[in-house]
Design an enzyme around this catalytic site. Structure first.
Site, PDB file in Angstrom:
ATOM      1  CB  CYS A  47      -0.999  -0.036   1.156  1.00 44.94           C
ATOM      2  SG  CYS A  47      -2.389   1.116   0.938  1.00 44.94           S
ATOM      3  CG  HIS A  69      -3.717  -3.458   3.095  1.00 52.25           C
ATOM      4  ND1 HIS A  69      -2.738  -2.911   3.899  1.00 52.25           N
ATOM      5  CD2 HIS A  69      -4.346  -2.414   2.500  1.00 52.25           C
ATOM      6  CE1 HIS A  69      -2.774  -1.593   3.800  1.00 52.25           C
ATOM      7  NE2 HIS A  69      -3.734  -1.273   2.952  1.00 52.25           N
ATOM      8  CD  GLU A 121      -1.071  -5.478   5.631  1.00 52.06           C
ATOM      9  OE1 GLU A 121      -1.226  -4.249   5.804  1.00 52.06           O
ATOM     10  OE2 GLU A 121      -0.961  -5.988   4.495  1.00 52.06           O
TER      11      GLU A 121
END
Length: 238
Positions: A98, A188, A190
């Site tokens: 990002c 993302h 994560e």
């Protein structure tokens, strides 16, 4: 013991931090189960600690997301650009997410700025390019694959000698490769579904203002193990 450094470039929303951990903790949660014995994780907050030690000090480099904007050119962010260029020149393994994705592209000669179509949030479909199919990190992903997204800025102009590995209807540059061991993604990997849910809840008004249906986006949240697996597979290149 060699260390992989997670360069922290921002904080998640306070309620996300309270319930799920800050950006760097989300990375740690995903990486810790696959971390080889010879490798440890280190967090470096670039906003507070400045430029990290030489890239060669680390076995690998990851950059987190942020609520800051690359185009605002904050001093701490601009100071990272020559360091990132040095890391690329030295073929240090890198993976940006990002804000980290946009900062890497900007550091290497591209342009990151607000996307004219507005914000992209939620679990969206991302498709590999032909180069993505052949990439050593991305090549085993299904296409399309779901990924969690939350961003207002994008890589609007590619740096020289950059390969596009994945794209979707909103963003032509969802995943990029800059060198043999240097990648970045707009999405993302994560994030968990719960974190994605929390982000949409916080963005409901902004999403409605641009014609989105936040409730529909929440209902469309799915698991993104294919995207998340990129973080663990990156460890093989450190």
């Amino acid at each position: 013991m060699a260390s992989l450094v997670i360069i922290k470039t921002g904080d998640a929303f306070p309620d996300v931090v309270d319930h799920y951990g800050d950006f760097e903790q989300l990375f740690i949660n995903q990486l810790s189960t696959a971390l080889p014995e010879h490798l440890s994780l280190e967090v470096w907050d670039a906003r507070q600690q400045g430029v990290p030690p030489a890239p060669s000090s680390f076995a690998g480099i990851m950059l987190t997301g942020s609520h800051s904007m690359v185009s605002e050119q904050a001093p701490w962010s601009e100071a990272l650009k020559p360091w990132l260029q040095q890391a690329l020149d030295e073929n240090a393994p890198m993976f940006g997410v990002c804000y980290g994705h946009q900062l890497m592209a900007s550091a290497f000669g591209g342009i990151s700025d607000y996307h004219p179509a507005g914000r992209e949030s939620g679990t969206r479909s991302v498709r590999l390019t032909q180069a993505g199919h052949q990439d050593p990190l991305f090549g085993k992903l299904p296409t399309p694959f779901p990924a969690h997204l939350s961003h207002a800025q994008s890589v609007m102009q590619l740096p020289p000698n950059t390969t596009v590995l994945a794209h979707n209807s909103h963003d032509a540059h969802q995943a990029l490769r800059y060198g043999p061991r240097q990648w970045s993604v707009q999405f993302h990997p994560e994030f968990t579904p719960s974190v994605m849910h929390a982000y949409i809840e916080r963005q409901k008004a902004a999403l409605r203002d641009q014609g989105e249906n936040p409730d529909a986006l929440i209902n469309a949240i799915t698991d993104t193990q294919a995207a998340t697996g990129l973080l663990r597979r990156f460890l093989r290149f450190t």
